[in-house]
Design a protein around this motif. Sequence first.
Motif, PDB file in Angstrom:
ATOM      1  N   THR A  74       1.440  47.340  66.780  1.00  0.00           N
ATOM      2  CA  THR A  74       1.441  48.567  67.553  1.00  0.00           C
ATOM      3  C   THR A  74       2.824  48.407  68.406  1.00  0.00           C
ATOM      4  N   THR A  75       2.886  47.187  69.299  1.00  0.00           N
ATOM      5  CA  THR A  75       4.082  47.053  70.099  1.00  0.00           C
ATOM      6  C   THR A  75       5.417  46.629  69.121  1.00  0.00           C
ATOM      7  N   HIS A  76       5.102  46.044  68.133  1.00  0.00           N
ATOM      8  CA  HIS A  76       6.102  45.682  67.248  1.00  0.00           C
ATOM      9  C   HIS A  76       6.681  47.052  66.561  1.00  0.00           C
ATOM     10  N   SER A  77       5.860  47.828  66.218  1.00  0.00           N
ATOM     11  CA  SER A  77       6.407  49.181  65.667  1.00  0.00           C
ATOM     12  C   SER A  77       7.262  49.814  66.647  1.00  0.00           C
ATOM     13  N   ALA A  78       6.683  49.963  67.781  1.00  0.00           N
ATOM     14  CA  ALA A  78       7.284  50.934  68.920  1.00  0.00           C
ATOM     15  C   ALA A  78       8.792  50.109  69.111  1.00  0.00           C
ATOM     16  N   TRP A  79       8.972  48.941  69.305  1.00  0.00           N
ATOM     17  CA  TRP A  79       9.963  48.385  69.507  1.00  0.00           C
ATOM     18  C   TRP A  79      11.015  48.546  68.715  1.00  0.00           C
ATOM     19  N   MET A  80      10.765  48.457  67.173  1.00  0.00           N
ATOM     20  CA  MET A  80      11.564  48.488  66.177  1.00  0.00           C
ATOM     21  C   MET A  80      11.979  49.994  65.914  1.00  0.00           C
ATOM     22  N   THR A  81      11.295  50.706  66.386  1.00  0.00           N
ATOM     23  CA  THR A  81      11.590  52.446  66.337  1.00  0.00           C
ATOM     24  C   THR A  81      12.515  52.574  67.314  1.00  0.00           C
ATOM     25  N   ARG A  82      12.393  52.020  68.461  1.00  0.00           N
ATOM     26  CA  ARG A  82      13.573  52.010  69.601  1.00  0.00           C
ATOM     27  C   ARG A  82      14.925  51.648  69.051  1.00  0.00           C
ATOM     28  N   TYR A 108      15.929  51.152  65.969  1.00  0.00           N
ATOM     29  CA  TYR A 108      16.349  52.029  64.961  1.00  0.00           C
ATOM     30  C   TYR A 108      16.991  53.110  65.405  1.00  0.00           C
ATOM     31  N   ALA A 109      16.561  53.670  66.688  1.00  0.00           N
ATOM     32  CA  ALA A 109      17.153  54.803  67.241  1.00  0.00           C
ATOM     33  C   ALA A 109      18.391  54.685  67.673  1.00  0.00           C
ATOM     34  N   ILE A 110      18.599  53.441  68.542  1.00  0.00           N
ATOM     35  CA  ILE A 110      19.947  53.141  68.973  1.00  0.00           C
ATOM     36  C   ILE A 110      20.885  52.895  67.666  1.00  0.00           C
ATOM     37  N   GLY A 111      20.395  52.228  66.518  1.00  0.00           N
ATOM     38  CA  GLY A 111      21.450  51.862  65.830  1.00  0.00           C
ATOM     39  C   GLY A 111      21.848  53.121  64.711  1.00  0.00           C
ATOM     40  N   LEU A 112      20.903  54.005  64.845  1.00  0.00           N
ATOM     41  CA  LEU A 112      21.250  55.619  64.105  1.00  0.00           C
ATOM     42  C   LEU A 112      22.088  56.449  65.109  1.00  0.00           C
ATOM     43  N   GLY A 113      22.653  55.804  66.401  1.00  0.00           N
ATOM     44  CA  GLY A 113      23.288  56.673  67.128  1.00  0.00           C
ATOM     45  C   GLY A 113      24.459  57.426  66.605  1.00  0.00           C
ATOM     46  N   ALA A 114      25.437  56.323  65.529  1.00  0.00           N
ATOM     47  CA  ALA A 114      26.663  56.948  65.150  1.00  0.00           C
ATOM     48  C   ALA A 114      26.258  58.231  64.077  1.00  0.00           C
ATOM     49  N   GLY A 115      24.912  58.106  63.704  1.00  0.00           N
ATOM     50  CA  GLY A 115      24.873  59.534  62.916  1.00  0.00           C
ATOM     51  C   GLY A 115      24.545  60.630  63.590  1.00  0.00           C
ATOM     52  N   THR A 116      23.814  60.671  64.630  1.00  0.00           N
ATOM     53  CA  THR A 116      23.649  61.797  65.696  1.00  0.00           C
ATOM     54  C   THR A 116      24.886  62.004  66.237  1.00  0.00           C
ATOM     55  N   GLN A 117      25.884  61.240  66.720  1.00  0.00           N
ATOM     56  CA  GLN A 117      26.956  61.394  67.249  1.00  0.00           C
ATOM     57  C   GLN A 117      28.011  62.222  66.481  1.00  0.00           C
ATOM     58  N   ALA A 124      25.179  61.266  74.356  1.00  0.00           N
ATOM     59  CA  ALA A 124      24.253  62.251  74.076  1.00  0.00           C
ATOM     60  C   ALA A 124      23.481  61.811  72.652  1.00  0.00           C
ATOM     61  N   GLY A 125      24.239  61.260  71.698  1.00  0.00           N
ATOM     62  CA  GLY A 125      23.832  60.845  70.462  1.00  0.00           C
ATOM     63  C   GLY A 125      22.723  59.477  70.578  1.00  0.00           C
ATOM     64  N   TRP A 126      23.145  58.957  71.502  1.00  0.00           N
ATOM     65  CA  TRP A 126      21.996  57.917  71.767  1.00  0.00           C
ATOM     66  C   TRP A 126      20.754  58.270  72.427  1.00  0.00           C
ATOM     67  N   VAL A 127      20.861  59.072  73.506  1.00  0.00           N
ATOM     68  CA  VAL A 127      19.802  59.576  74.305  1.00  0.00           C
ATOM     69  C   VAL A 127      18.919  60.686  73.515  1.00  0.00           C
ATOM     70  N   ILE A 128      19.480  61.455  72.529  1.00  0.00           N
ATOM     71  CA  ILE A 128      18.651  62.048  71.774  1.00  0.00           C
ATOM     72  C   ILE A 128      17.767  61.397  70.864  1.00  0.00           C
ATOM     73  N   LEU A 159      16.665  58.415  71.298  1.00  0.00           N
ATOM     74  CA  LEU A 159      15.677  57.402  71.960  1.00  0.00           C
ATOM     75  C   LEU A 159      14.706  58.425  72.474  1.00  0.00           C
ATOM     76  N   ALA A 160      14.947  59.649  72.728  1.00  0.00           N
ATOM     77  CA  ALA A 160      14.104  60.657  73.091  1.00  0.00           C
ATOM     78  C   ALA A 160      13.268  60.857  71.894  1.00  0.00           C
ATOM     79  N   VAL A 161      13.593  61.064  71.010  1.00  0.00           N
ATOM     80  CA  VAL A 161      12.762  61.485  69.817  1.00  0.00           C
ATOM     81  C   VAL A 161      12.041  60.222  69.511  1.00  0.00           C
ATOM     82  N   ALA A 162      12.728  58.911  69.469  1.00  0.00           N
ATOM     83  CA  ALA A 162      11.673  57.851  69.090  1.00  0.00           C
ATOM     84  C   ALA A 162      10.510  57.809  69.971  1.00  0.00           C
ATOM     85  N   GLU A 163      10.724  57.900  71.396  1.00  0.00           N
ATOM     86  CA  GLU A 163       9.630  57.775  72.479  1.00  0.00           C
ATOM     87  C   GLU A 163       8.397  58.818  71.908  1.00  0.00           C
ATOM     88  N   LEU A 164       8.803  60.269  71.418  1.00  0.00           N
ATOM     89  CA  LEU A 164       8.031  61.212  70.837  1.00  0.00           C
ATOM     90  C   LEU A 164       7.244  60.542  69.909  1.00  0.00           C
TER      91      LEU A 164
END
Length: 222
Positions: A155-163, A165-174, A199-203, A205-210
Amino acid sequence: MTSTTVAATMPRTRRRRPEWLVPAGLIALSLVPIAAGAFRVTDLTTGGTVTPENARFFASPVPVIAHIVGSSVFLVLGALQFAPSLRRRRWHRIAGRIVAPAGLVSALSALWMTLFYAMPSINGPGLYVMRLVFGTAMAGAIVFAFVAIRRGDVTTHSAWMTRAYAIGLGAGTQVFTFLPWTLYFGQPGQVMHTVLMGAGWVINLAVAELVIRRRANRAHLS
């Protein structure tokens, strides 16, 4: 009993989303930065024209090539890790041994470029700090995920990898944070450039936490 009554008393079945919808969407979001990266690598390896905007890449090509390759592998294979059927198979573990190192290469090369490349003037001090913070956070999240899976905490592994990935995908959202502003107001200035990048990174990470919270709720109910 009427047919309407029978229909009303029957249990409702929830229509499940196709499991490949999320991975396909993530890969689609990654296409623009991956394509831009492929163009950059081609330019560097075929002796493209050196300009003031790309001179830093020609002067020191290894970090940017490492970043592009690492990011592309991380984003594509990482997206497939969100498919439930693959998570239940041995493939998930094998791919994870590629995804995690690729993510570290992406994050650490981004930090190196931030610290040692001569950045364009549009990149102000705010963006400099954000790149250091998010690059460090991405690398740290991958390390935390590795430590968690080594002790069997999925569970913890999945949560941290999701976070991560969210940061790594920042360029796509930007791409989508910049597009409306550029269409309506033209090229942003230094401050707005920083805001739109952040905003790309924050969006993400917000989705990742959801997503992480929804997983926890489903696990609690099951």
